[in-house]
Design a protein around this motif. Sequence first.
Motif, PDB file in Angstrom:
ATOM      1  N   MET A   8      52.900  22.894  39.758  1.00 15.90           N
ATOM      2  CA  MET A   8      51.682  22.579  38.982  1.00 15.90           C
ATOM      3  C   MET A   8      50.362  22.483  39.756  1.00 15.90           C
ATOM      4  O   MET A   8      49.462  22.497  38.918  1.00 15.90           O
ATOM      5  CB  MET A   8      52.208  21.402  38.145  1.00 15.90           C
ATOM      6  N   ASP A   9      50.716  22.327  40.950  1.00 12.51           N
ATOM      7  CA  ASP A   9      49.517  22.125  41.675  1.00 12.51           C
ATOM      8  C   ASP A   9      49.049  23.409  42.527  1.00 12.51           C
ATOM      9  O   ASP A   9      48.111  23.140  43.331  1.00 12.51           O
ATOM     10  CB  ASP A   9      49.304  21.022  42.605  1.00 12.51           C
ATOM     11  N   ASP A  10      49.515  24.418  42.094  1.00  7.95           N
ATOM     12  CA  ASP A  10      49.287  26.116  42.831  1.00  7.95           C
ATOM     13  C   ASP A  10      48.191  26.505  41.879  1.00  7.95           C
ATOM     14  O   ASP A  10      47.757  25.900  40.745  1.00  7.95           O
ATOM     15  CB  ASP A  10      50.493  26.742  42.967  1.00  7.95           C
ATOM     16  N   GLU A  11      47.970  27.725  42.026  1.00 10.24           N
ATOM     17  CA  GLU A  11      46.619  28.363  41.553  1.00 10.24           C
ATOM     18  C   GLU A  11      46.697  29.624  40.910  1.00 10.24           C
ATOM     19  O   GLU A  11      45.934  30.591  40.819  1.00 10.24           O
ATOM     20  CB  GLU A  11      45.419  28.463  42.813  1.00 10.24           C
ATOM     21  N   LEU A  12      48.014  30.023  40.574  1.00 13.25           N
ATOM     22  CA  LEU A  12      48.571  31.176  39.779  1.00 13.25           C
ATOM     23  C   LEU A  12      47.502  31.231  38.618  1.00 13.25           C
ATOM     24  O   LEU A  12      47.111  32.329  38.314  1.00 13.25           O
ATOM     25  CB  LEU A  12      49.874  30.815  39.372  1.00 13.25           C
ATOM     26  N   GLN A  13      47.338  30.197  37.882  1.00 14.67           N
ATOM     27  CA  GLN A  13      46.596  30.205  36.497  1.00 14.67           C
ATOM     28  C   GLN A  13      45.112  30.791  36.620  1.00 14.67           C
ATOM     29  O   GLN A  13      44.597  31.276  35.807  1.00 14.67           O
ATOM     30  CB  GLN A  13      46.708  28.945  35.708  1.00 14.67           C
ATOM     31  N   MET A  14      44.658  30.304  37.822  1.00 18.76           N
ATOM     32  CA  MET A  14      43.396  30.706  38.058  1.00 18.76           C
ATOM     33  C   MET A  14      43.044  31.994  38.471  1.00 18.76           C
ATOM     34  O   MET A  14      42.176  32.788  38.064  1.00 18.76           O
ATOM     35  CB  MET A  14      42.497  29.588  39.272  1.00 18.76           C
ATOM     36  N   ARG A  15      44.293  32.636  39.265  1.00 19.17           N
ATOM     37  CA  ARG A  15      43.842  33.980  39.843  1.00 19.17           C
ATOM     38  C   ARG A  15      44.097  34.981  38.655  1.00 19.17           C
ATOM     39  O   ARG A  15      43.697  36.016  38.308  1.00 19.17           O
ATOM     40  CB  ARG A  15      45.113  34.480  40.828  1.00 19.17           C
ATOM     41  N   THR A  16      44.981  34.539  37.601  1.00 15.80           N
ATOM     42  CA  THR A  16      45.275  35.222  36.463  1.00 15.80           C
ATOM     43  C   THR A  16      43.586  35.370  35.683  1.00 15.80           C
ATOM     44  O   THR A  16      43.672  36.329  35.335  1.00 15.80           O
ATOM     45  CB  THR A  16      46.186  34.431  35.496  1.00 15.80           C
ATOM     46  N   TRP A  17      43.079  34.073  35.488  1.00 13.41           N
ATOM     47  CA  TRP A  17      41.922  34.407  34.898  1.00 13.41           C
ATOM     48  C   TRP A  17      40.851  35.149  35.655  1.00 13.41           C
ATOM     49  O   TRP A  17      40.349  36.139  34.900  1.00 13.41           O
ATOM     50  CB  TRP A  17      41.105  32.946  34.614  1.00 13.41           C
ATOM     51  N   TRP A  18      40.764  35.240  36.841  1.00 11.46           N
ATOM     52  CA  TRP A  18      39.714  35.946  37.760  1.00 11.46           C
ATOM     53  C   TRP A  18      40.136  37.455  37.918  1.00 11.46           C
ATOM     54  O   TRP A  18      39.182  38.134  37.794  1.00 11.46           O
ATOM     55  CB  TRP A  18      39.666  35.295  39.374  1.00 11.46           C
ATOM     56  N   ARG A  19      41.338  37.678  37.579  1.00 14.71           N
ATOM     57  CA  ARG A  19      41.798  39.322  37.487  1.00 14.71           C
ATOM     58  C   ARG A  19      41.331  39.662  36.310  1.00 14.71           C
ATOM     59  O   ARG A  19      40.813  40.933  36.531  1.00 14.71           O
ATOM     60  CB  ARG A  19      43.462  39.309  37.690  1.00 14.71           C
ATOM     61  N   GLN A  20      41.359  39.098  35.137  1.00 15.84           N
ATOM     62  CA  GLN A  20      40.612  39.540  33.945  1.00 15.84           C
ATOM     63  C   GLN A  20      39.031  39.838  34.149  1.00 15.84           C
ATOM     64  O   GLN A  20      38.488  40.508  33.790  1.00 15.84           O
ATOM     65  CB  GLN A  20      41.090  38.856  32.654  1.00 15.84           C
ATOM     66  N   TRP A  21      38.651  38.809  34.735  1.00 15.31           N
ATOM     67  CA  TRP A  21      37.171  38.638  34.870  1.00 15.31           C
ATOM     68  C   TRP A  21      36.765  39.828  35.934  1.00 15.31           C
ATOM     69  O   TRP A  21      35.714  40.626  35.383  1.00 15.31           O
ATOM     70  CB  TRP A  21      36.670  37.267  35.532  1.00 15.31           C
ATOM     71  N   ALA A  22      37.275  40.137  36.807  1.00 16.05           N
ATOM     72  CA  ALA A  22      37.114  41.220  37.735  1.00 16.05           C
ATOM     73  C   ALA A  22      37.044  42.340  37.113  1.00 16.05           C
ATOM     74  O   ALA A  22      36.448  43.440  37.591  1.00 16.05           O
ATOM     75  CB  ALA A  22      37.914  41.074  38.962  1.00 16.05           C
ATOM     76  N   ALA A  23      38.035  42.763  36.159  1.00 10.91           N
ATOM     77  CA  ALA A  23      38.475  43.997  35.556  1.00 10.91           C
ATOM     78  C   ALA A  23      37.257  44.129  34.547  1.00 10.91           C
ATOM     79  O   ALA A  23      36.772  45.315  34.547  1.00 10.91           O
ATOM     80  CB  ALA A  23      39.525  43.925  34.879  1.00 10.91           C
ATOM     81  N   GLN A  24      36.726  43.250  33.684  1.00 11.93           N
ATOM     82  CA  GLN A  24      35.736  43.299  32.812  1.00 11.93           C
ATOM     83  C   GLN A  24      34.464  43.769  33.500  1.00 11.93           C
ATOM     84  O   GLN A  24      33.629  44.580  33.390  1.00 11.93           O
ATOM     85  CB  GLN A  24      35.674  42.039  31.958  1.00 11.93           C
ATOM     86  N   MET A  25      34.271  42.980  34.648  1.00  9.95           N
ATOM     87  CA  MET A  25      32.767  43.149  35.379  1.00  9.95           C
ATOM     88  C   MET A  25      33.042  44.579  35.977  1.00  9.95           C
ATOM     89  O   MET A  25      31.665  44.945  36.092  1.00  9.95           O
ATOM     90  CB  MET A  25      32.933  41.871  36.238  1.00  9.95           C
ATOM     91  N   SER A  26      33.965  45.021  36.370  1.00 12.76           N
ATOM     92  CA  SER A  26      33.703  46.327  37.096  1.00 12.76           C
ATOM     93  C   SER A  26      34.556  47.654  36.326  1.00 12.76           C
ATOM     94  O   SER A  26      34.282  48.609  36.899  1.00 12.76           O
ATOM     95  CB  SER A  26      34.593  46.193  38.524  1.00 12.76           C
ATOM     96  N   GLY A  27      35.140  47.138  35.275  1.00 11.40           N
ATOM     97  CA  GLY A  27      35.696  48.215  34.384  1.00 11.40           C
ATOM     98  C   GLY A  27      37.003  48.866  35.032  1.00 11.40           C
ATOM     99  O   GLY A  27      37.343  49.844  34.763  1.00 11.40           O
TER     100      GLY A  27
END
Length: 452
Positions: A405-424
């Motif tokens: 619960m104190d790891d960061e999988l959930q943040m990486r999930t979000w950032w991967r989608q952000w990176a995909a939308q920002m770069s195509g």
Amino acid sequence: MSGANGSGTQRPDYVVDDKERGVFRVNRESMTDPAVYHRELRKVFAESWLYLGHDSEIAGEGDYVRRTVGGKSMIFVRSRDGEVRAFHNACPHRGAIVCRQDAGTAKAFQCFYHAWTFDTQGALVGIPGKEAYADGCFEKADRSLTPVPRLDNYRGLWFMSFKPDIMSLSDWLAGAKEYIDILYDQSPTGSMRVVSGSHKYSMRANWKLLVENSVDGYHGMPTHQTYFDYVIGAGGLGAGGKKLHGRGYSLGNGHAVIEYWSPWGRPVARWAPQMGDAAKPEIEATKRDLQERLGTDRAERISEWNRNMIIYPNLVINDIMAATIRTINPVAADMMEIDAWAIAPVEEQGDRLETRLQNFLEFLGPGGFATPDDVEALESCQMGFNAGGEQFNDISRGMLREPQMDDELQMRTWWRQWAAQMSGVEVTDWDDAPPPENVENAPPGWTMPQPA
């Protein structure tokens, strides 16, 4: 910018995603550069489903709320024909807003500049001095309020999109629907309502920092130590020798959740000493009802387990010591505005509702144990970004193990989608977790969420 699978670069590398080495980093310029903020409005907010409001906020015909969504002023209204609609809050004549109040009930919306008037279905119904316009100058239907291209809801949670050809809302929500269902199962009729009133505040920090913070189990103990001391003092944390435990999950399309057990009280059906002895019998009766209605495993998951969920890009649903909806709206590269609402079963009234709202205020309210700490922490981060030095934030925690619960999988999930939308660059895999092994970190009756 790196793609979600670590390959494909079209712009500067704002995200470094190396699953083999267990390294995930985010360039701090993504949270300080005004050009990134403006690109987000075009590539993230203009091409996603965005939360607009809840059914219960516009329960009657003519009821409306005014919302800022993706940087744009919008009208969310239940029209006189009973249909839910959403319009751009701009007069087609000269551009002034036509809805000037945050909420209310209306028969029509009138622009105060030149008094053009529109009914709750968006149609232009009144033009002062219409005879001054030449015949054929325009048709009223062509000068009506502009509706949003897409509008849909899941269980009374209404979303809109500026992108006409976006995937269906159901497909977009993917695995997040399961966790919305768990929240709604609190109600015997499966119906929830937003409690009147909201908590509005702003923060001098980039909006993505609060997205991270909302599903960040790592900061809980050091940042909110005062709250944990309070819970311990009231006889909560550590009761029966049990400690915080759980894990994070990727739910697809950038959505993610941490689900975890904690000994603090939950108004739905977990009594704690700080709620007072008078609340105990009714809360325990509710738990028995849950068990009879849904079975032991489902009842325990609803009453004992907590969920912090981010629905990409900017909706947070917290089902913790209180159930809340929160939207995080960027205003500038270093400024955000937040709206938060308490949500409760429609049947909950009187002292039970008061207990729920007290729990909301105690931790998440403007003077609660959490919100002032988080504001200070995130504004401190923004100051640190501007101080220079290190270029990247590290979000690698737990990348090569089953996530806790104190790891960061959930943040990486979000950032991967952000990176995909920002770069195509297309996302091929939002997750980076091995198959679950430790059943103690999963709630009873749990099955792996299906991200798509």
